[in-house]
Design an enzyme around this catalytic site. Structure first.
Site, PDB file in Angstrom:
ATOM      1  N   LYS A 112      24.024  -5.432  12.450  1.00 59.34           N
ATOM      2  CA  LYS A 112      22.763  -4.678  12.401  1.00 59.34           C
ATOM      3  C   LYS A 112      21.874  -4.930  13.609  1.00 59.34           C
ATOM      4  O   LYS A 112      21.170  -4.021  14.062  1.00 59.34           O
ATOM      5  CB  LYS A 112      22.015  -4.958  11.098  1.00 59.34           C
ATOM      6  CG  LYS A 112      21.768  -6.402  10.741  1.00 59.34           C
ATOM      7  CD  LYS A 112      21.177  -6.525   9.340  1.00 59.34           C
ATOM      8  CE  LYS A 112      20.985  -7.982   8.930  1.00 59.34           C
ATOM      9  NZ  LYS A 112      22.273  -8.699   8.753  1.00 59.34           N
ATOM     10  N   ASN A 135      13.829  -7.712  11.007  1.00 60.55           N
ATOM     11  CA  ASN A 135      14.629  -8.930  10.938  1.00 60.55           C
ATOM     12  C   ASN A 135      15.180  -9.350  12.292  1.00 60.55           C
ATOM     13  O   ASN A 135      15.680 -10.458  12.449  1.00 60.55           O
ATOM     14  CB  ASN A 135      15.782  -8.718   9.942  1.00 60.55           C
ATOM     15  CG  ASN A 135      16.489  -9.996   9.578  1.00 60.55           C
ATOM     16  OD1 ASN A 135      15.877 -10.949   9.093  1.00 60.55           O
ATOM     17  ND2 ASN A 135      17.788 -10.048   9.809  1.00 60.55           N
ATOM     18  N   HIS A 180      25.145 -14.776   1.818  1.00 60.26           N
ATOM     19  CA  HIS A 180      23.909 -15.170   1.118  1.00 60.26           C
ATOM     20  C   HIS A 180      24.114 -15.295  -0.396  1.00 60.26           C
ATOM     21  O   HIS A 180      23.174 -15.068  -1.166  1.00 60.26           O
ATOM     22  CB  HIS A 180      22.789 -14.160   1.388  1.00 60.26           C
ATOM     23  CG  HIS A 180      22.493 -13.969   2.840  1.00 60.26           C
ATOM     24  ND1 HIS A 180      22.132 -15.003   3.677  1.00 60.26           N
ATOM     25  CD2 HIS A 180      22.507 -12.855   3.612  1.00 60.26           C
ATOM     26  CE1 HIS A 180      21.927 -14.533   4.902  1.00 60.26           C
ATOM     27  NE2 HIS A 180      22.157 -13.238   4.884  1.00 60.26           N
TER      28      HIS A 180
END
Length: 432
Positions: A112, A135, A180
Site C-alpha cells: 500500500k 499510514n 496483525h
C-alpha cells in the site's frame, strides 16, 4: 468535550487540529511517559491530561473520542466508551469531515505504501496539487489544504476499525494475507476490517486475482492476466516479453519499470487503475512508472560491494512480505543470504521456511524469534547475530558473490524503534 486517546504522532496531530478549530478537548495515554509527552505539555499546557492506566472517570463529560490506531478495540477504555454510547473515531474520519477535495483510499496487507506514493507522483506530474498521507507517515490532518486537488491516503486496518463514516472518491484493497492477528480475534475479522474500505468508495478498484475481495460488475479491475474489459488493466506475455495493458492497448514493457518483482507489477497495475479512474493522462502515468524507484525499506537496492548486492526490505514485517522479496530475487541471483528475525507475527511461517531451505544459501538470525526460526530451518546454513553490525558482517562472510537481503518477516520493536530504524541500521552497517 472531546477526548484524545494516545499521545503518539497521530494523537498529537489530532490535538493540534482540535486546538486550531477551537474545539475543547482533554487527553489521556495509558503510558506514564509517552515519547511525545514533553512536546505535548509545551504545546498544550492547559489541556487536562491523564497518564498511566485507564480509569472510567476519564470518560466523564466526553461526547466523542478521537483515538490513535495503536490502541486496540479490546482495551478497557474503548469497551467502556462503547458501553456508554460514546463514539470512538479515527483521525481519518475526522479528516474526512473537513477535507474539501476528493479522497482516494489505499489499503492492503502489503504494497500500500508503494501504490500510495506512486499515485501521488502521478497526480503531481499531471500538474495538480496532491497531498499524500495517512499510514504512510504524515498524519492525515496535517495534509488538509484548501488548494489540494486530491488526497491520497494509505489506510491501515486499525484506522479503518475506528472509521464509520468516510467519503472516498475511489479506493482499493490490494491484497489480504494474515497479519496483525495479535490484534484480531480471527483472520476473518482482519479480512472484514480491510474490506470495510469499499463501503465508503463511490468507485471500486478491485484486484481480480485476490480471492478474498468480492467481485463487482461495476468495478474497475486489474490483475496479472489479460484484461476482460477495455477499462481494466492487466499484462500479456508475447515473444518472451511481458507488457502492461489497458484493455487491448499496450502501455509499456514490464522490463521498463525500475522496481523488481511480480508484486510490483501488481502494485503498478493498481496505480494505473486508480490514476485512470481520476482522469490522469495515461502517458503521464507511464512516464512516472518508468522513473519510479520505489520507497526506502521496500526491497530497496542499497549498494554492490565486491560482487555482493545488498537489498533493504526492512518493511517486510510478516512472512508473506519476505516470501515476496525472496521470490523477486531468486530468479535473478544465486547465493542469497537472508537476514531475518525479530518479533514473529501470529501466523504460519511454514511456507517461508520451506522457501529458505529450498532456495536460500544462508540465514543470519536476529532478535526475539531467532531460536524458534533456527529450529524450523533445516537445510540452509544459519548463524546468529546480536546486533545489525554483526548480522551484516556475518552475512558478507558467508558468500563471495550474490545477495545479502534484509527481509526480517517480523516486527522490529525488540531491537529497533521501528522498521525504518532497522533499515537505516542495516545501511549504516554496510557502509561500515
Amino acid at each position: 468535550m472531546k477526548l484524545v486517546l494516545g499521545l503518539g504522532v497521530t494523537g498529537f496531530s489530532i490535538a493540534s487540529f482540535l486546538q486550531q478549530q477551537k474545539i475543547a478537548f482533554k487527553a489521556a495515554d495509558s503510558r506514564k511517559n509517552p515519547p511525545l509527552l514533553s512536546g505535548f505539555l509545551s504545546e498544550f499546557p492547559t489541556v487536562d491530561l491523564t497518564l498511566g492506566g485507564w480509569e472510567k472517570s476519564i470518560l466523564q463529560g466526553v461526547d466523542e473520542i478521537f483515538i490513535s490506531p495503536g490502541i486496540a478495540q479490546s482495551e478497557a477504555i474503548v469497551v467502556w466508551a462503547l458501553e456508554q454510547g460514546i463514539d470512538v473515531v479515527s483521525d481519518i474520519e475526522l479528516f474526512s469531515r473537513y477535507a474539501q477535495a476528493p479522497i482516494i483510499g489505499i489499503t492492503g496487507s502489503n504494497g500500500k505504501s508503494t501504490v500510495t506514493q506512486l499515485l501521488g507522483e502521478m497526480i503531481s506530474a499531471s500538474g495538480q496539487k496532491v497531498a499524500v498521507g495517512g499510514n504512510i507517515g504524515i498524519p492525515a490532518l496535517e495534509c488538509l489544504d484548501d488548494e489540494v486537488a486530491f488526497y491520497v491516503l494509505e489506510l491501515s486496518s486499525y484506522q479503518l476499525d475506528y472509521s464509520n463514516n468516510l467519503d472516498l472518491l475511489t479506493g482499493v484493497v490490494l491484497n489480504i494475507t494474515p497479519d496483525h492477528l495479535d490484534r484480531y480475534d480471527s483472520f476473518d475479522h482482519y479480512v472484514s476490517s480491510k474490506l470495510s474500505l469499499y463501503k465508503y468508495c463511490h468507485q471500486l478498484i478491485i484486484n481480480i486475482d485476490e480471492p478474498l475481495v468480492p467481485q463487482s460488475t461495476t468495478a474497475i479491475h486489474f490483475g496479472v492476466n489479460m484484461p476482460k474489459n477495455e477499462q481494466d488493466f492487466g499484462t500479456v506475455t508475447c515473444h518472451g516479453s511481458c507488457y502492461f495493458l489497458k484493455g487491448d492497448d499496450v502501455l509499456m514493457g514490464v522490463d521498463e519499470m525500475q522496481l523488481i518483482g511480480e508484486h510490483n507489477v501488481v502494485n503498478i497495475l493498481a496505480a494505473f487503475a486508480l490514476g485512470d479512474q481520476i482522469g490522469i493522462d495515461i502517458n503521464t502515468m507511464i512516464d512516472c512508472v518508468k522513473n519510479f524507484k520505489g520507497l526506502e525499506h521496500r526491497l530497496e537496492w542499497v549498494t554492490e560491494q565486491q560482487g555482493i548486492v545488498f537489498y533493504n526490505d526492512s518493511k517486510a514485517t510478516n512472512s508473506f512480505a519476505s516470501i515476496t522479496a525472496l521470490n523477486s530475487l531468486i530468479s535473478k541471483h544465486e547465493n542469497i543470504v537472508l537476514i531475518a528475525g525479530g518479533i514473529a507475527k501470529e501466523e504460519s511461517y511454514a511456507e517461508f521456511f520451506e522457501l529458505i531451505d529450498r532456495d536460500v544459501f544462508g540465514v543470519v538470525l536476529i532478535g526475539q524469534s531467532a531460536m524458534d526460526f533456527d529450529r524450523s530451518i533445516h537445510t540452509a546454513k544459519t548463524l546468529h547475530a546480536q546486533d545489525m553490525d554483526e548480522a551484516v558482517s556475518l552475512a558478507k562472510d558467508m558468500i563471495n558473490n550474490g545477495v545479502v537481503l534484509l527481509s526480517p518477516g517480523c516486527a522490529s520493536f525488540d531491537m529497533f524503534d521501528n522498521f525504518e530504524h532497522r533499515g537505516r541500521e542495516f545501511k549504516q552497517a554496510i557502509a561500515g
